[in-house]
Design a protein around this motif. Structure first.
Motif, PDB file in Angstrom:
ATOM      1  N   ILE A 157       0.827  -1.214   0.000  1.00  0.00           N
ATOM      2  CA  ILE A 157       0.000   0.000   0.000  1.00  0.00           C
ATOM      3  C   ILE A 157       0.865   1.270   0.000  1.00  0.00           C
ATOM      4  O   ILE A 157       0.716   2.109  -0.894  1.00  0.00           O
ATOM      5  CB  ILE A 157      -1.001  -0.017   1.175  1.00  0.00           C
ATOM      6  N   PRO A 158       1.794   1.422   0.949  1.00  0.00           N
ATOM      7  CA  PRO A 158       2.609   2.645   0.870  1.00  0.00           C
ATOM      8  C   PRO A 158       3.531   2.675  -0.342  1.00  0.00           C
ATOM      9  O   PRO A 158       3.800   3.746  -0.874  1.00  0.00           O
ATOM     10  CB  PRO A 158       3.410   2.650   2.177  1.00  0.00           C
ATOM     11  N   ALA A 159       4.003   1.495  -0.784  1.00  0.00           N
ATOM     12  CA  ALA A 159       4.918   1.487  -1.926  1.00  0.00           C
ATOM     13  C   ALA A 159       4.211   1.966  -3.193  1.00  0.00           C
ATOM     14  O   ALA A 159       4.802   2.665  -4.018  1.00  0.00           O
ATOM     15  CB  ALA A 159       5.498   0.091  -2.130  1.00  0.00           C
ATOM     16  N   ALA A 160       2.925   1.610  -3.342  1.00  0.00           N
ATOM     17  CA  ALA A 160       2.190   2.006  -4.542  1.00  0.00           C
ATOM     18  C   ALA A 160       2.050   3.526  -4.608  1.00  0.00           C
ATOM     19  O   ALA A 160       2.029   4.108  -5.695  1.00  0.00           O
ATOM     20  CB  ALA A 160       0.818   1.339  -4.556  1.00  0.00           C
ATOM     21  N   GLY A 161       1.945   4.184  -3.461  1.00  0.00           N
ATOM     22  CA  GLY A 161       1.769   5.629  -3.460  1.00  0.00           C
ATOM     23  C   GLY A 161       3.073   6.401  -3.259  1.00  0.00           C
ATOM     24  O   GLY A 161       3.061   7.620  -3.190  1.00  0.00           O
ATOM     25  N   ASP A 162       4.181   5.682  -3.151  1.00  0.00           N
ATOM     26  CA  ASP A 162       5.457   6.326  -2.829  1.00  0.00           C
ATOM     27  C   ASP A 162       5.884   7.287  -3.947  1.00  0.00           C
ATOM     28  O   ASP A 162       5.731   6.988  -5.127  1.00  0.00           O
ATOM     29  CB  ASP A 162       6.529   5.250  -2.638  1.00  0.00           C
ATOM     30  N   TYR A 163       6.408   8.454  -3.574  1.00  0.00           N
ATOM     31  CA  TYR A 163       6.891   9.392  -4.595  1.00  0.00           C
ATOM     32  C   TYR A 163       8.338   9.806  -4.352  1.00  0.00           C
ATOM     33  O   TYR A 163       8.869  10.651  -5.037  1.00  0.00           O
ATOM     34  CB  TYR A 163       5.985  10.620  -4.665  1.00  0.00           C
ATOM     35  N   VAL A 164       8.989   9.187  -3.355  1.00  0.00           N
ATOM     36  CA  VAL A 164      10.366   9.574  -3.050  1.00  0.00           C
ATOM     37  C   VAL A 164      11.352   8.769  -3.891  1.00  0.00           C
ATOM     38  O   VAL A 164      12.164   9.337  -4.627  1.00  0.00           O
ATOM     39  CB  VAL A 164      10.666   9.398  -1.552  1.00  0.00           C
ATOM     40  N   ASN A 165      11.276   7.436  -3.795  1.00  0.00           N
ATOM     41  CA  ASN A 165      12.253   6.597  -4.482  1.00  0.00           C
ATOM     42  C   ASN A 165      12.266   6.862  -5.984  1.00  0.00           C
ATOM     43  O   ASN A 165      13.320   6.879  -6.600  1.00  0.00           O
ATOM     44  CB  ASN A 165      11.938   5.120  -4.225  1.00  0.00           C
ATOM     45  N   ALA A 166      11.053   7.065  -6.569  1.00  0.00           N
ATOM     46  CA  ALA A 166      10.970   7.180  -8.024  1.00  0.00           C
ATOM     47  C   ALA A 166      11.244   8.596  -8.519  1.00  0.00           C
ATOM     48  O   ALA A 166      11.304   8.821  -9.720  1.00  0.00           O
ATOM     49  CB  ALA A 166       9.586   6.720  -8.483  1.00  0.00           C
ATOM     50  N   SER A 167      11.405   9.563  -7.614  1.00  0.00           N
ATOM     51  CA  SER A 167      11.560  10.935  -8.073  1.00  0.00           C
ATOM     52  C   SER A 167      12.963  11.176  -8.615  1.00  0.00           C
ATOM     53  O   SER A 167      13.901  10.443  -8.305  1.00  0.00           O
ATOM     54  CB  SER A 167      11.248  11.912  -6.935  1.00  0.00           C
ATOM     55  N   ARG A 168      13.078  12.216  -9.418  1.00  0.00           N
ATOM     56  CA  ARG A 168      14.358  12.506 -10.062  1.00  0.00           C
ATOM     57  C   ARG A 168      15.441  12.862  -9.048  1.00  0.00           C
ATOM     58  O   ARG A 168      16.614  12.619  -9.264  1.00  0.00           O
ATOM     59  CB  ARG A 168      14.181  13.647 -11.057  1.00  0.00           C
TER      60      ARG A 168
END
Lengths: 303, 406
Positions: free
Chosen positions: A236-247
């Motif tokens: 659940i948190p991984a699906a909404g995560d925006y830190v790891n995938a950000s530039r």
């Protein structure tokens, strides 16, 4: 633990609840108020925002409307990021399970005879939390950087071509997600395995089940509540995560997940209806996936 | 039904012999079993009886393959199984805790062993085994929905459905109330008679061991003290431990003062007590002798001394407890200590009362002589603390004392 509710739903039926008493309702009141104020009201406001349309007069302002087309637009525009988010989250959950389960098994069962070592190992699992996860993720970015030791080593061995990079790739994002959620996977599984009565395992051996068969038919099903909590706490948190995938961290524009798109729409593009619609899409998708998962595991005796 | 060799396919045709050769099991800090030799013939109901911590459960776990012996060999049906793992042995266990898999239904639990051995009609056989223990109607429930007694019967069905060459029972009746216990004892015995398996029953309940088993081995501190038919053990105990653990005994000690070809006379604090030579384990010096409480008759006045009867007294009754069928008297005398006497309540006029002065007599043939040195005879009123961890603690303390002394 919040997800304990899912996990124990298949256990023995609880004795019938006691008669309602006014004191119980009174004790419930703070919780209900909290939920109402900080969950229902924002949710309601999010739904209203997601249906707004641009103000025809003032640029950058929005007015209330019933523009359901917002949903169609965001899905058309951002479906790759949405699919990617669930794909990455699923992969990270799988890897975290593959790493977390043996770890939890080792701490909960192998180390049972040495309580001190067991406590120490648990502290080691939790230790990364002592440092902000932003710092830890940036540290990984450094390690994976083009001039960093890992890329250099792999290039020296000719495993990676000379112009290759790890940061900004799907690998780096899934790696970061996996790394950050391993403790969330390990701890619930540990709690299940730590309570596992080894006499069941002995009984399996006594009844002609090989160690492998005993593991899949006895140990794993009995650890299922922990696996259930762990996968939900990770997915659940991984699906909404925006830190790891950000530039700024491990990702690039090619690896953007739904969280990054929501962040950009809220904070950069200031397209609030689009961001709100995406948030609700994310929420609905998670709800559907998770309830399907819980229902499936629940009705089939957790395996 | 296939009848080939156990355990990978099919059922055992009959029970198998079990042989333990020189088994020793050491845990860090203490020895649980010391050089144990044991042979249990096929088809017998064998009970291993002893207090907790005597090594009986360890013996069972060694046979089941749940522990590895430090030394020695285990043979089942003549085949050496010492090096094999639990799941490869033609043995099933009814665990003390039942250990029914909580995530499976009763039927799945019972069929588990059959399915692991790929038996074709596993479910049908499981239903049959459940009918045997009269629980087929709960086959779709989970173990947690059953009472303790029902779980115990399911555990039994789960083991016997596999027709193991050897069935191990680890205090399986411990958690049951008296009535269910009796019922299960009879059922177990019936099952053993009908299926003809070899049963090895581990228990600390001497009554259970005596009523059910053909052969009882009394175990103490890792060694078998005495082995034989229940009646034989009861009538002629060889050691003070057996005499006091298996039923009650009145033990006395004294020196042999005269002996003939068939009997010896022991001087117990001035009372001459005769014991037949063949019923004594030692024949000279200081001797511990005993008699069972129900063999002793009480006399309100000093009777005439007869040949063939031992007479001691006088003593004073210090406790009377009436239990319906019989009355238990405790007679105390400064000379020979405390004597327990069971008297059948056949006549109301013969009741003795607290404080009465009495004499006690019994048939010489009921006296037995023990192998123990008189000084090692344990206290009668309380058993030693022989819990496993207690033994470990005691051994460690001894060791530390030795090290300090050195």
């Amino acid at each position: 633990m919040a997800f304990g509710a899912f996990a124990t739903s298949t256990a023995v039926a609880e004795p019938a609840a006691r008669r309602k008493s006014p004191i119980a309702l009174l004790l419930l009141l703070p919780g209900l108020l909290y939920l109402g104020l900080f969950f229902l009201v924002p949710l309601f406001s999010l739904v209203i925002t997601s249906l707004q349309q641009p103000d025809p007069v003032v640029f950058g302002q929005f007015e209330n409307a019933f523009r359901w087309e917002n949903y169609v637009t965001v899905l058309q525009q951002y479906w790759p990021q949405t699919v990617r988010a669930f794909g990455y989250a699923a992969l990270a959950t799988l890897f975290a399970l593959l790493i977390g389960f043996p770890l939890a098994y080792f701490i909960g069962i192998t180390l049972r005879r040495w309580p001190l070592l067991q406590a120490l190992a648990l502290v080691l699992v939790i230790a990364p939390f002592f440092i902000s996860f932003l710092l830890r993720t940036i540290a990984w970015k450094q390690l994976f950087s083009d001039e960093g030791p890992i890329v250099g080593f792999l290039q020296a061995l000719a495993i990676l071509p000379g112009d290759a990079a790890i940061t900004g790739s799907a690998f780096a994002v899934v790696f970061g997600l996996t790394y950050n959620f391993i403790p969330f996977m390990t701890l619930p599984i540990y709690t299940s395995l730590e309570r596992l009565d080894l006499r069941y395992v002995e009984a399996g051996g006594d009844l002609y089940a090989s160690p492998r068969s005993t593991f899949f038919r006895v140990t794993l099903p009995l650890a299922a509540p922990g696996i259930m909590s762990g996968t939900l706490l990770t997915f659940i948190p991984a699906a909404g995560d925006y830190v790891n995938a950000s530039r700024e961290f491990l990702g690039s524009t090619d690896t953007a997940m739904i969280g990054n798109v929501i962040e950009a729409n809220f904070l950069v593009l200031q397209n609030f209806p689009a961001a709100a619609a995406l948030s609700l899409v994310l929420m609905a998708a998670i709800l559907i996936l998770v309830s399907a998962y819980v229902k499936r595991s629940g009705t089939e005796d957790l395996l | 039904m296939s009848t080939s060799a156990v355990p990978q396919s099919g059922f055992a045709e009959a029970g198998a012999d079990l042989e333990l050769v020189g088994i020793t099991k050491r845990f860090p800090g203490f020895t649980a079993i010391e050089d144990l030799d044991l042979r249990i013939p096929a088809g017998s109901f064998f009970a291993l009886l002893g207090p907790s911590g005597c090594g009986k459960t360890t013996t069972l776990r060694l046979i089941a393959g749940l522990e590895e012996p430090t030394a020695g060999r285990i043979l089942i049906g003549g085949k050496d199984v010492t090096a094999t793992k639990a799941f490869q042995r033609p043995v099933n266990t009814v665990f003390q805790s039942y250990a029914l898999f909580p995530h499976m239904t009763i039927l799945e639990n019972v069929a588990f062993g059959l399915k692991r051995r790929k038996m074709a009609n596993a479910d049908a056989l499981a239903h049959e085994a459940l009918r045997l223990v009269e629980l087929d109607h709960v086959s779709s429930r989970k173990p947690s929905q059953l009472s303790g007694g029902q779980q115990q019967r399911v555990a039994l069905a789960r083991a016997i459905v596999n027709r193991p060459a050897l069935l191990l029972l680890d205090e399986p009746l411990g958690a049951l109330d008296l009535k269910l216990r009796r019922q299960m004892q009879i059922e177990l015995k019936d099952i053993q008679d009908t299926v003809g398996l070899t049963f090895l029953h581990v228990t600390h309940d001497q009554e259970e061991a005596m009523t059910m088993a053909d052969t009882v081995a009394v175990m103490n501190k890792g060694v078998i003290e005495q082995m034989g038919a229940p009646q034989e053990l009861y009538e002629l105990p060889h050691t003070a431990f057996v005499a006091t653990f298996l039923g009650q005994s009145n033990l006395m000690s004294g020196a042999v003062v005269s002996s003939s070809g068939t009997s010896m006379v022991v001087d117990v604090a001035g009372n001459r007590v005769e014991v037949p030579r063949e019923r004594a384990q030692r024949h000279s010096g200081e001797l511990t002798i005993g008699v069972r409480p129900e063999k002793v008759t009480l006399h309100g006045s000093e009777p005439k001394r007869e040949t063939g009867r031992n007479l001691v007294g006088p003593g004073r009754i210090t406790d009377v407890s009436f239990s319906g069928v019989s009355t238990q008297y405790e007679v105390t005398s400064p000379v020979f200590g405390i004597f327990t006497v069971f008297a059948q309540n056949t006549s109301i006029s013969r009741m003795h009362h607290d404080g009465d002065e009495v004499w006690m007599s019994w048939d010489v043939g009921h006296t037995f002589g023990l192998a123990d040195e008189p000084s090692t005879v344990p206290a009668l009123r309380f058993d030693d603390d022989t819990d496993t961890s207690m033994i470990a603690t005691q051994r460690r303390e001894q060791l530390e004392a030795e090290l300090e002394g050195a």
